[in-house]
Design a protein around this motif. Sequence first.
Motif, PDB file in Angstrom:
ATOM      1  N   ALA A   1      -1.545 -52.174  49.430  1.00  0.00           N
ATOM      2  CA  ALA A   1      -0.373 -52.725  50.119  1.00  0.00           C
ATOM      3  C   ALA A   1      -0.782 -53.589  51.308  1.00  0.00           C
ATOM      4  N   GLN A   2      -2.021 -53.431  51.761  1.00  0.00           N
ATOM      5  CA  GLN A   2      -2.501 -54.198  52.909  1.00  0.00           C
ATOM      6  C   GLN A   2      -3.121 -55.533  52.521  1.00  0.00           C
ATOM      7  N   ILE A   3      -3.097 -55.869  51.245  1.00  0.00           N
ATOM      8  CA  ILE A   3      -3.730 -57.108  50.785  1.00  0.00           C
ATOM      9  C   ILE A   3      -2.651 -58.164  50.511  1.00  0.00           C
ATOM     10  N   GLY A   4      -2.709 -59.256  51.230  1.00  0.00           N
ATOM     11  CA  GLY A   4      -1.661 -60.268  51.183  1.00  0.00           C
ATOM     12  C   GLY A   4      -1.533 -60.994  49.871  1.00  0.00           C
ATOM     13  N   THR A   5      -2.578 -60.998  49.061  1.00  0.00           N
ATOM     14  CA  THR A   5      -2.524 -61.722  47.785  1.00  0.00           C
ATOM     15  C   THR A   5      -2.010 -60.865  46.641  1.00  0.00           C
ATOM     16  N   HIS A   6      -1.607 -59.629  46.918  1.00  0.00           N
ATOM     17  CA  HIS A   6      -1.076 -58.735  45.892  1.00  0.00           C
ATOM     18  C   HIS A   6       0.450 -58.713  45.953  1.00  0.00           C
ATOM     19  N   CYS A   7       1.075 -58.155  44.906  1.00  0.00           N
ATOM     20  CA  CYS A   7       2.514 -57.904  44.923  1.00  0.00           C
ATOM     21  C   CYS A   7       2.774 -56.559  44.253  1.00  0.00           C
ATOM     22  N   PHE A   8       3.960 -55.996  44.474  1.00  0.00           N
ATOM     23  CA  PHE A   8       4.338 -54.697  43.917  1.00  0.00           C
ATOM     24  C   PHE A   8       5.667 -54.802  43.180  1.00  0.00           C
ATOM     25  N   PHE A   9       5.758 -54.058  42.073  1.00  0.00           N
ATOM     26  CA  PHE A   9       7.008 -53.867  41.346  1.00  0.00           C
ATOM     27  C   PHE A   9       7.419 -52.401  41.490  1.00  0.00           C
ATOM     28  N   ILE A  10       8.711 -52.150  41.665  1.00  0.00           N
ATOM     29  CA  ILE A  10       9.257 -50.791  41.663  1.00  0.00           C
ATOM     30  C   ILE A  10      10.255 -50.698  40.526  1.00  0.00           C
ATOM     31  N   PHE A  11      10.049 -49.723  39.639  1.00  0.00           N
ATOM     32  CA  PHE A  11      10.940 -49.552  38.500  1.00  0.00           C
ATOM     33  C   PHE A  11      11.443 -48.113  38.440  1.00  0.00           C
ATOM     34  N   GLY A  12      12.775 -47.967  38.293  1.00  0.00           N
ATOM     35  CA  GLY A  12      13.348 -46.637  38.088  1.00  0.00           C
ATOM     36  C   GLY A  12      13.371 -45.756  39.310  1.00  0.00           C
ATOM     37  N   HIS A  13      13.409 -46.360  40.490  1.00  0.00           N
ATOM     38  CA  HIS A  13      13.420 -45.569  41.727  1.00  0.00           C
ATOM     39  C   HIS A  13      14.565 -46.016  42.618  1.00  0.00           C
ATOM     40  N   SER A  14      15.219 -45.047  43.257  1.00  0.00           N
ATOM     41  CA  SER A  14      16.393 -45.344  44.082  1.00  0.00           C
ATOM     42  C   SER A  14      16.047 -45.673  45.525  1.00  0.00           C
TER      43      SER A  14
END
Length: 360
Positions: free
Chosen positions: A276-289
Amino acid sequence: MPNILSFDAAIEDAAQYSKRHLLLGNGFSIGCRADIFHYESLFGEANFSEMPQAQRVFNTLGTQDFEVAIKAIENSAKLMPIYVPDAVDVQGTMEQHVAQLKELLVSTISNNHPDTPASIPEEKFMACRRFLTHFLGPDMKGYVFTLNYDLLLYWTVMHDDASFAEEPIRLRRNDGFGNDEDDPEADYVVWQGETGAHDARIYNLHGGLHLFDSGAELQKYTWKRNGTPLVEQSRSAIEDNKFPLFVAEGTSTQKKNKIRHNAYLYQGYKVLTSNAQIGTHCFFIFGHSLAQNDDHILVRLARGKFKKLYVGLFGGINSDANQEIIRRAQEMAAQRQDRFPLEIVFFDSVSANVWGDENT
């Protein structure tokens, strides 16, 4: 009102980043079998009607962890003759409740989980494997983090579709477990530790029903090695005083405390935090409220440096549930330092086609 992308459009947009990571919530499992995975926790599903005293033990200790409660009653029963020599009946009741709690844990697990991978249609496995290729495909370098206890992700990743597909779907499936060097033919594999698991790509952030703490090591029980249904493996392990590793506590603080006291769980937590500390990455969240009881995870994302978070929404954008998710996602963005702003993008979960035509 935010714009909602299709999943494919979100993936296309995410191509600008060097790595994309996936965080799965209970909606991932509900999409496969809503009839059995629509629950908050094993503790919430357990029926204590035959031993209300045992339920009061959980309340008194301030936990929802079966292992903590069972060991507390077990130890108290052993000490009872020292302090109350005449309380033979009470000691017997406590010992009986220990046995009943172990059986209750097994039955609750079995009631909320398919016995074997054969319980899941082939088409669902294939659809889910296609979904996972966006994160675990041969050319992908991201991680998949799951907050679920169940075996669906594990079964899907390990599923062999070579005989069913013209072009088999390949996934990076290292989860940090391997043969026990002292017993390489064992029915289980063991966690290789922080150093040995450096190539792991999948983490069960809250443990799993196939992960058992033997005291000396963390064992992963496998279907392929012995073909034994989950309920039978669980019963055998629990009778041997090995307990499933899962973070059952209700609040975010309680969950974080347990994570920090377990090497495997803490390793997953650190891997998520560092990425999460790396600026060139991204995250997807699926199925979470984005519920507050998982703030120990969500705060790590909110306070990171990666630039874009893709959040799945199921159903109409104006539903109360989705409006709350949108509000919580905006709160996460607001926690960011000005130097590392977080952009929130919402996508349609149904369009991800995770389990086929009907999913969340």
